[in-house]
Write a protein that holds these residues in place. Structure first.
Motif, PDB file in Angstrom:
ATOM      1  N   LEU A 146       0.825  -1.203   0.000  1.00  0.00           N
ATOM      2  CA  LEU A 146       0.000   0.000   0.000  1.00  0.00           C
ATOM      3  C   LEU A 146       0.862   1.257   0.000  1.00  0.00           C
ATOM      4  O   LEU A 146       0.342   2.366  -0.058  1.00  0.00           O
ATOM      5  CB  LEU A 146      -0.920   0.005   1.226  1.00  0.00           C
ATOM      6  N   ASP A 205       3.791   6.435   3.157  1.00  0.00           N
ATOM      7  CA  ASP A 205       2.468   5.978   3.577  1.00  0.00           C
ATOM      8  C   ASP A 205       1.434   7.040   3.208  1.00  0.00           C
ATOM      9  O   ASP A 205       1.488   8.167   3.699  1.00  0.00           O
ATOM     10  CB  ASP A 205       2.468   5.734   5.087  1.00  0.00           C
ATOM     11  N   ASP A 226      -1.855   6.481   3.612  1.00  0.00           N
ATOM     12  CA  ASP A 226      -3.087   6.202   4.353  1.00  0.00           C
ATOM     13  C   ASP A 226      -2.990   6.771   5.766  1.00  0.00           C
ATOM     14  O   ASP A 226      -2.601   6.096   6.723  1.00  0.00           O
ATOM     15  CB  ASP A 226      -3.345   4.697   4.371  1.00  0.00           C
ATOM     16  N   LEU A 276      -7.492   1.191  -4.661  1.00  0.00           N
ATOM     17  CA  LEU A 276      -6.774   2.055  -3.718  1.00  0.00           C
ATOM     18  C   LEU A 276      -7.139   3.520  -3.946  1.00  0.00           C
ATOM     19  O   LEU A 276      -7.399   4.271  -2.995  1.00  0.00           O
ATOM     20  CB  LEU A 276      -5.269   1.875  -3.880  1.00  0.00           C
ATOM     21  N   GLN A 300     -10.768   4.173  -2.650  1.00  0.00           N
ATOM     22  CA  GLN A 300     -10.905   4.177  -1.192  1.00  0.00           C
ATOM     23  C   GLN A 300     -10.233   5.395  -0.571  1.00  0.00           C
ATOM     24  O   GLN A 300     -10.769   6.008   0.362  1.00  0.00           O
ATOM     25  CB  GLN A 300     -10.334   2.872  -0.629  1.00  0.00           C
ATOM     26  N   ARG A 301      -9.086   5.786  -1.088  1.00  0.00           N
ATOM     27  CA  ARG A 301      -8.397   6.957  -0.543  1.00  0.00           C
ATOM     28  C   ARG A 301      -9.144   8.247  -0.870  1.00  0.00           C
ATOM     29  O   ARG A 301      -9.243   9.152  -0.025  1.00  0.00           O
ATOM     30  CB  ARG A 301      -6.970   7.002  -1.085  1.00  0.00           C
ATOM     31  N   ARG A 316     -12.059   8.567   1.482  1.00  0.00           N
ATOM     32  CA  ARG A 316     -11.620   9.002   2.819  1.00  0.00           C
ATOM     33  C   ARG A 316     -11.306  10.495   2.821  1.00  0.00           C
ATOM     34  O   ARG A 316     -11.660  11.221   3.752  1.00  0.00           O
ATOM     35  CB  ARG A 316     -10.383   8.215   3.256  1.00  0.00           C
ATOM     36  N   LYS A 364     -12.140   1.783   4.806  1.00  0.00           N
ATOM     37  CA  LYS A 364     -10.869   1.119   5.068  1.00  0.00           C
ATOM     38  C   LYS A 364     -10.130   0.929   3.752  1.00  0.00           C
ATOM     39  O   LYS A 364     -10.696   0.439   2.773  1.00  0.00           O
ATOM     40  CB  LYS A 364     -11.106  -0.233   5.738  1.00  0.00           C
ATOM     41  N   VAL A 365      -8.863   1.314   3.714  1.00  0.00           N
ATOM     42  CA  VAL A 365      -8.064   1.206   2.493  1.00  0.00           C
ATOM     43  C   VAL A 365      -7.392  -0.158   2.467  1.00  0.00           C
ATOM     44  O   VAL A 365      -6.500  -0.445   3.268  1.00  0.00           O
ATOM     45  CB  VAL A 365      -7.013   2.329   2.418  1.00  0.00           C
TER      46      VAL A 365
END
Length: 448
Positions: A296, A303, A305, A392, A395-396, A399, A407-408
């Motif tokens: 990820l 990072d 996330d 990915l 989902q990001r 958020r 949740k990623v």
């Protein structure tokens, strides 16, 4: 596909089944007979499927593609017991041909081809498996092989490629304590599987969890190698739970892990995109299921996330700025070090991105900018089971747009699609939970 789910074995009958299978195991040790390995499958998928027995029209399939949760569609391709006829003169399956199959595959559907031939010898159907025990149920074995050969011929006519699973529909409602009925069904399915493997297709069996699938698992447990086992199973268990969990009373928990379809709701009316159909609902996990990306992290070891995506401006520093720099490197030509400092170069890159994508040009990073940065890229149709880089990004972006509950993982789940539906509802889009081009466009313009 209407498997009877009410078959039950009392203890004496269970003991009789065990004894019979042990005897069969001993005989098999003398005769041998394991099948060649199955051709490998590909494109793992965890998600929803429906079967409507008869192939829907192209218009129905197109409407459901962009509005329903389903990626898979089960359809009868032939067999003596398969029928879509409503009258004696109805030709049946008027929409199913190679063009139909090709169009569904090109659109992203996973077609599950089903063959419905002779049924268990002690069932009430017209065409039955021969229960004659002579030659270790040689007649049943030969019929299973013949059905597999016919199914492959039909599959090839329809353009169904090798390595695809062809599903045999063995309806429930038969007495699994009847030895000749049970063992002839096992030998038939073993012949079906071995012949499919010889022809470079994979074998699947549909049946009730407490009938055909239970009988298969019991035989594999008590006499491994006596019968060629299917590569995948499709079990009918009308418990209204969309998962692939089995009932340990009937099937061991580790049997066919990652290779199951669960028919969890039978003969239900459903409408998507304004188009009604009567269907069976299924949840599947095939070819080990949908796979998350290996990592990820991005830009080396950055990072993306974070617990939150704060508003940023010149002078700020930290992990959020480093994540921003990584995104700007991908989408705005930022070439400086990822040092976690929001300086003039970062501000210029943010302004450049905002100008290119019709965002307010401030040089500051707000929720709209975060959302648009994460969403940049292709705009594939996405539902439960979609995976990879696009998952990915989705989902990001969700958020960043507001809710932190997404949740990623890199695999779209029910939780993801619920967040999609909430996002669509906020923007006045059709709240289907299916990520269409319109949803991607909204995310890529920073709408939140």
């Amino acid at each position: 596909m209407r498997a009877n789910l009410h078959v039950n074995l009392h203890r004496p009958a269970r003991l009789a089944v065990v004894a019979a299978v042990v005897v069969a195991f001993c005989a098999t040790l003398l005769t041998g007979g394991s099948a060649d390995a199955a051709p490998r499958g590909k494109d793992g998928l965890t998600g929803y499927a429906f079967d409507a027995r008869c192939a829907p029209t192209q218009e129905q399939m197109d409407a459901w593609l962009t509005s329903s949760p389903f990626w898979g569609v089960g359809v009868y391709i032939g067999g003596s017991t398969a029928s879509c006829r409503t009258t004696e003169t109805d030709p049946g399956q008027p929409h199913l041909d190679a063009t139909w199959v090709s169009r569904q595959r090109s659109a992203g559907w996973r077609v599950l081809p089903i063959w419905v031939g002779p049924q268990a010898a002690c069932s009430a159907y017209g065409d039955l498996i021969d229960p004659n025990p002579a030659g270790e149920y040689a007649a049943a074995d030969a019929r299973g092989r013949a059905e597999a050969t016919a199914a492959v011929a039909r599959a090839r006519e329809l353009g169904v490629a090798s390595r695809t699973t062809l599903w045999y529909d063995l309806e429930g409602g038969f007495d699994v304590a009847d030895e000749d009925c049970r063992r002839s069904a096992l030998r038939f399915l073993s012949g079906w599987t071995e012949a499919l493997h010889d022809l470079r297709y994979r074998s699947g069996v549909y049946s009730s969890i407490s009938a055909g699938i239970h009988v298969l698992d019991n035989a594999d447990n008590l006499s491994p190698g006596s019968y060629a086992m299917p590569d995948q199973v499709w079990f009918a268990w009308d418990n209204n739970r969309a998962d692939v969990d089995v009932d340990p009373r009937w099937v061991r928990k580790d049997s066919w892990e990652g290779e199951r379809v669960h028919q969890y709701q039978l003969h239900t009316a459903a409408t998507y995109g304004g188009v009604p159909l009567t269907i069976d609902r299924n949840f599947l996990e095939l070819d080990a299921g949908s796979q998350a990306p290996r990592t990820l992290l991005a830009c080396g070891r950055t990072d993306l996330d974070l617990r939150s995506y704060p508003r940023l401006r010149t002078g700020r520093s930290g992990d959020a700025v480093k994540a921003l720099q990584c995104l700007l490197r991908k989408h705005a030509g930022y070439r400086a070090r990822l040092d976690g400092r929001y300086d003039a170069q970062v501000a210029r890159a943010v302004t450049k991105f905002q100008r290119r994508h019709d965002l307010e040009r401030t040089g500051r990073t707000d929720p709209a900018t975060w959302t648009a940065l994460f969403a940049r890229g292709s705009k594939p149709l996405m539902k439960v089971g979609s995976s990879g880089d696009a998952a990915l990004r989705l989902q990001r972006a969700l958020r960043a747009s507001g809710p932190r509950s997404v949740k990623v993982t890199g695999v779209v789940t029910d939780r993801t699609t619920r967040a999609v539906a909430r996002y669509q509802r906020r923007l006045g889009l059709d709240a289907t939970g299916v990520v269409t081009t319109d949803t991607w466009k909204a995310l890529q313009t920073g709408a939140h």
